[in-house]
Design a protein around this motif. Structure first.
Motif, PDB file in Angstrom:
ATOM      1  N   PRO A 137      19.581  80.203 166.117  1.00 30.99           N
ATOM      2  CA  PRO A 137      20.266  79.055 165.519  1.00 30.99           C
ATOM      3  C   PRO A 137      21.727  79.370 165.173  1.00 30.99           C
ATOM      4  N   ASP A 138      22.549  78.324 165.183  1.00 32.71           N
ATOM      5  CA  ASP A 138      23.867  78.383 164.570  1.00 32.71           C
ATOM      6  C   ASP A 138      23.725  77.949 163.119  1.00 32.71           C
ATOM      7  N   ALA A 139      24.204  78.765 162.188  1.00 32.90           N
ATOM      8  CA  ALA A 139      24.177  78.391 160.772  1.00 32.90           C
ATOM      9  C   ALA A 139      25.107  77.206 160.533  1.00 32.90           C
ATOM     10  N   ARG A 140      24.881  76.473 159.443  1.00 34.54           N
ATOM     11  CA  ARG A 140      25.763  75.344 159.121  1.00 34.54           C
ATOM     12  C   ARG A 140      27.213  75.825 159.026  1.00 34.54           C
ATOM     13  N   GLY A 141      28.110  75.030 159.613  1.00 36.80           N
ATOM     14  CA  GLY A 141      29.529  75.386 159.620  1.00 36.80           C
ATOM     15  C   GLY A 141      29.907  76.401 160.679  1.00 36.80           C
ATOM     16  N   HIS A 142      28.988  76.754 161.558  1.00 37.55           N
ATOM     17  CA  HIS A 142      29.239  77.765 162.593  1.00 37.55           C
ATOM     18  C   HIS A 142      28.807  77.233 163.961  1.00 37.55           C
ATOM     19  N   GLY A 143      29.458  77.738 165.003  1.00 39.84           N
ATOM     20  CA  GLY A 143      29.052  77.396 166.359  1.00 39.84           C
ATOM     21  C   GLY A 143      28.996  75.900 166.591  1.00 39.84           C
ATOM     22  N   ASP A 144      27.851  75.430 167.108  1.00 35.60           N
ATOM     23  CA  ASP A 144      27.684  74.007 167.424  1.00 35.60           C
ATOM     24  C   ASP A 144      26.970  73.233 166.322  1.00 35.60           C
ATOM     25  N   SER A 145      26.726  73.870 165.186  1.00 34.15           N
ATOM     26  CA  SER A 145      26.101  73.172 164.056  1.00 34.15           C
ATOM     27  C   SER A 145      27.163  72.498 163.193  1.00 34.15           C
ATOM     28  N   GLN A 146      26.788  71.399 162.562  1.00 31.28           N
ATOM     29  CA  GLN A 146      27.707  70.682 161.689  1.00 31.28           C
ATOM     30  C   GLN A 146      27.856  71.399 160.348  1.00 31.28           C
ATOM     31  N   GLY A 147      28.915  71.051 159.626  1.00 33.57           N
ATOM     32  CA  GLY A 147      29.145  71.625 158.306  1.00 33.57           C
ATOM     33  C   GLY A 147      30.581  72.078 158.151  1.00 33.57           C
ATOM     34  N   ASN A 148      31.112  71.943 156.932  1.00 39.75           N
ATOM     35  CA  ASN A 148      32.513  72.309 156.686  1.00 39.75           C
ATOM     36  C   ASN A 148      32.643  73.442 155.661  1.00 39.75           C
ATOM     37  N   TYR A 149      31.571  74.199 155.483  1.00 45.97           N
ATOM     38  CA  TYR A 149      31.636  75.344 154.579  1.00 45.97           C
ATOM     39  C   TYR A 149      30.673  76.427 155.048  1.00 45.97           C
ATOM     40  N   ILE A 150      30.929  77.653 154.581  1.00 53.21           N
ATOM     41  CA  ILE A 150      30.099  78.805 154.910  1.00 53.21           C
ATOM     42  C   ILE A 150      29.093  79.005 153.781  1.00 53.21           C
ATOM     43  N   GLY A 151      27.825  79.012 154.117  1.00 54.38           N
ATOM     44  CA  GLY A 151      26.779  79.096 153.092  1.00 54.38           C
ATOM     45  C   GLY A 151      26.413  80.503 152.670  1.00 54.38           C
ATOM     46  N   TYR A 152      26.913  81.510 153.385  1.00 52.66           N
ATOM     47  CA  TYR A 152      26.619  82.912 153.073  1.00 52.66           C
ATOM     48  C   TYR A 152      25.122  83.202 153.015  1.00 52.66           C
ATOM     49  N   GLY A 153      24.327  82.368 153.652  1.00 49.32           N
ATOM     50  CA  GLY A 153      22.887  82.595 153.700  1.00 49.32           C
ATOM     51  C   GLY A 153      22.096  81.814 152.673  1.00 49.32           C
ATOM     52  N   TRP A 154      22.771  81.301 151.627  1.00 48.72           N
ATOM     53  CA  TRP A 154      22.018  80.700 150.531  1.00 48.72           C
ATOM     54  C   TRP A 154      21.476  79.311 150.866  1.00 48.72           C
ATOM     55  N   PRO A 155      22.310  78.308 151.153  1.00 48.91           N
ATOM     56  CA  PRO A 155      21.719  77.049 151.612  1.00 48.91           C
ATOM     57  C   PRO A 155      21.044  77.217 152.962  1.00 48.91           C
ATOM     58  N   ASP A 156      21.535  78.178 153.739  1.00 45.56           N
ATOM     59  CA  ASP A 156      20.977  78.424 155.073  1.00 45.56           C
ATOM     60  C   ASP A 156      19.533  78.908 155.024  1.00 45.56           C
ATOM     61  N   ARG A 157      19.148  79.567 153.929  1.00 43.25           N
ATOM     62  CA  ARG A 157      17.784  80.109 153.859  1.00 43.25           C
ATOM     63  C   ARG A 157      16.768  78.978 154.017  1.00 43.25           C
ATOM     64  N   LEU A 158      17.061  77.821 153.464  1.00 42.13           N
ATOM     65  CA  LEU A 158      16.152  76.681 153.575  1.00 42.13           C
ATOM     66  C   LEU A 158      16.210  76.065 154.967  1.00 42.13           C
ATOM     67  N   ASP A 159      17.384  76.148 155.614  1.00 42.49           N
ATOM     68  CA  ASP A 159      17.494  75.703 157.005  1.00 42.49           C
ATOM     69  C   ASP A 159      16.637  76.594 157.908  1.00 42.49           C
ATOM     70  N   TYR A 160      16.679  77.898 157.651  1.00 41.59           N
ATOM     71  CA  TYR A 160      15.884  78.824 158.469  1.00 41.59           C
ATOM     72  C   TYR A 160      14.387  78.589 158.278  1.00 41.59           C
ATOM     73  N   VAL A 161      13.987  78.207 157.075  1.00 43.55           N
ATOM     74  CA  VAL A 161      12.572  77.869 156.858  1.00 43.55           C
ATOM     75  C   VAL A 161      12.193  76.663 157.718  1.00 43.55           C
ATOM     76  N   LYS A 162      13.103  75.698 157.847  1.00 42.62           N
ATOM     77  CA  LYS A 162      12.825  74.540 158.706  1.00 42.62           C
ATOM     78  C   LYS A 162      12.729  74.963 160.179  1.00 42.62           C
ATOM     79  N   TRP A 163      13.584  75.889 160.603  1.00 40.38           N
ATOM     80  CA  TRP A 163      13.483  76.400 161.969  1.00 40.38           C
ATOM     81  C   TRP A 163      12.149  77.114 162.180  1.00 40.38           C
ATOM     82  N   ILE A 164      11.717  77.868 161.181  1.00 40.17           N
ATOM     83  CA  ILE A 164      10.427  78.565 161.269  1.00 40.17           C
ATOM     84  C   ILE A 164       9.288  77.564 161.431  1.00 40.17           C
ATOM     85  N   LYS A 165       9.333  76.513 160.651  1.00 46.23           N
ATOM     86  CA  LYS A 165       8.295  75.482 160.755  1.00 46.23           C
ATOM     87  C   LYS A 165       8.351  74.769 162.100  1.00 46.23           C
TER      88      LYS A 165
END
Length: 326
Positions: A137-165
Motif C-alpha cells: 500500500p501507499d500510506a496516506r499522503g504518499h504515492g498514489d494515495s490521497q492525503g495532505n499530511y504525513i501520518g508517521y504511522g499513527w493514523p496509518d495503523r488503522l488504514d493498515y488494519v483495513k488492508w489486512i481485513k
C-alpha cells in the motif's frame, strides 16, 4: 508634600506601564516568532513534499545488487487494490502481487517517510521468493494515495488494519498474514501490533529501523539537521499537527503499542543508523511482550540493512517467520 508624592507615584506608574508594554511586546514577538518557526517546521516535517535531507533515488543499473529485484518488479503482474482510509475518507492505493504458487501466506509491506509502494520492490521480491503473496500500500499522503499530511504511522495503523481485513476478505479466513515495514513503515508495523481488535490471521511482525515515537524522532532530527533544541519548537509543531490532523507526536508512540503486543516480532536495525538512531531499538525490543528476536546488522546505515547484508537479512527473516507461519 502630597503633590510631590503624587507626582512621584505618577512617574513610577508611567515607567511601570512602559516596562509592561515593552515586556508584553517582547513576549508577543517571541511568541509570534516561535509560532512562525513552528509553522515552517510543520511544513518540513508533516507536509508531503520533496525533502532536502532525504537521499535522492538513483537509477538501478545492471551492476546494482538490486537490479534483478527491480526488473522482476517492473514486469511482474500487479493488481491494483483500493481502500478507504479509516479516517477522513481518503482513497488509498496499493499493488497486490500473487505468489508464484497458490498460498494462504500474505505479507503487507509498509514503506518509509516520503517513500511509496514502488520503492519497496526489493522487499517485495524477497518475500515473493519466500512464497508469499505481497500487498504494497501507499500510506496516506504518499504515492498514489490521497492525503495532505504525513501520518508517521499513527493514523496509518488503522488504514493498515483495513488492508489486512481486505486480504482476509479476498483470500479467505485461513489467511496467514505478516506485516513488514521499514523506517516510518517499521514504526507503523509496531503501532499496528498494539491495535486491540487486530484480526487473528496476523501471525507475526517484522519491523526494520522504526522509531520509538514521533516526538523523539522529530526532536532528534531537529537537533541533527538544524541544531535546534526540542523545547519548545517540537511541542509547538506537535500542537499545530494535533489541531490540523488530530494526533500529537507523543501520542504517536510505537513504544506504547509494542507494550500491548503478544504476537511474534522480529526487530531489525542497522548498527550505524544515524537517521533513526540505533539506540531506539533497545527500549522497543525490551517493551515487546510477545516472542521476539533482535538483529543488529553490522555496518548498516538507515534502511540499508538488506542491501548491506542480503543473505543475513533474508535468512533471519525466513527462519523467524518459519516458526509462526506455515
Amino acid at each position: 508634600m502630597v503633590d510631590s508624592e503624587l507626582r512621584q507615584v505618577g512617574e513610577f506608574m508611567k515607567k511601570r506601564t512602559k516596562i509592561i508594554i515593552a515586556c508584553t511586546s517582547v513576549v508577543a514577538l517571541v511568541t509570534l516568532g516561535l509560532f512562525g518557526a513552528g509553522l515552517y517546521f510543520y511544513q518540513v516535517a508533516v507536509v508531503p513534499a520533496p525533502k532536502s535531507f532525504l537521499s535522492k533515488s538513483h537509477r538501478i543499473s545492471r551492476n546494482n545488487p538490486q537490479y534483478s529485484a527491480h526488473q522482476w518488479y517492473q514486469h511482474v503482474t500487479k493488481k491494483r487494490w483500493y481502500e478507504v482510509s479509516a479516517t477522513r475518507h481518503l482513497i488509498l492505493d496499493a499493488n497486490y502481487i500473487s505468489a508464484a504458487k497458490p498460498t494462504q501466506k500474505t505479507v503487507l509491506i509498509a514503506h518509509g517517510f516520503m517513500g511509496n509502494k514502488d520503492k519497496m520492490f526489493a522487499y517485495a521480491y524477497m518475500f515473493h521468493r519466500l512464497g508469499y503473496n505481497v500487498l504494497l500500500p501507499d500510506a496516506r499522503g504518499h504515492g498514489d494515495s490521497q492525503g495532505n499530511y504525513i501520518g508517521y504511522g499513527w493514523p496509518d495503523r488503522l488504514d493498515y488494519v483495513k488492508w489486512i481485513k481486505k486480504v482476509i476478505a479476498t483470500n479467505g479466513s485461513n489467511s496467514q498474514i505478516v506485516m513488514f515495514g521499514t523506517s516510518m513503515g517499521g514504526a507503523a508495523t509496531m503501532m499496528v501490533s498494539g491495535v486491540s481488535d487486530l484480526p487473528k490471521q496476523v501471525k507475526a511482525f517484522v519491523e526494520d529501523c522504526g522509531y520509538t515515537d514521533v516526538y523523539d524522532e522529530v526532536a532528534y532530527q531537529a537537533k541533527e539537521l538544524y541544531h535546534l533544541p526540542k523545547f519548545p519548537l517540537v511541542g509547538i509543531v506537535s500542537l499545530i499537527n494535533h489541531a490540523k490532523n488530530g494526533y500529537s507526536f507523543k501520542q504517536a508512540s510505537a513504544l506504547n503499542q509494542v507494550k500491548k503486543n503478544q504476537r511474534p516480532m522480529l526487530f531489525i536495525h542497522g548498527a550505524k543508523d544515524h537517521f533513526v538512531p540505533t539506540k531506539m531499538v533497545y527500549p522497543l525490543y525490551r517493551a515487546d511482550k510477545g516472542p521476539k528476536q533482535l538483529l543488529i546488522v553490522p555496518g548498516a546505515s538507515h534502511a540499508d540493512s538488506y542491501q548491506k547484508h542480503p543473505t543475513l537479512y533474508r535468512d533471519t527473516v525466513k527462519q523467524f517467520l518459519a516458526k509462526y507461519v506455515k
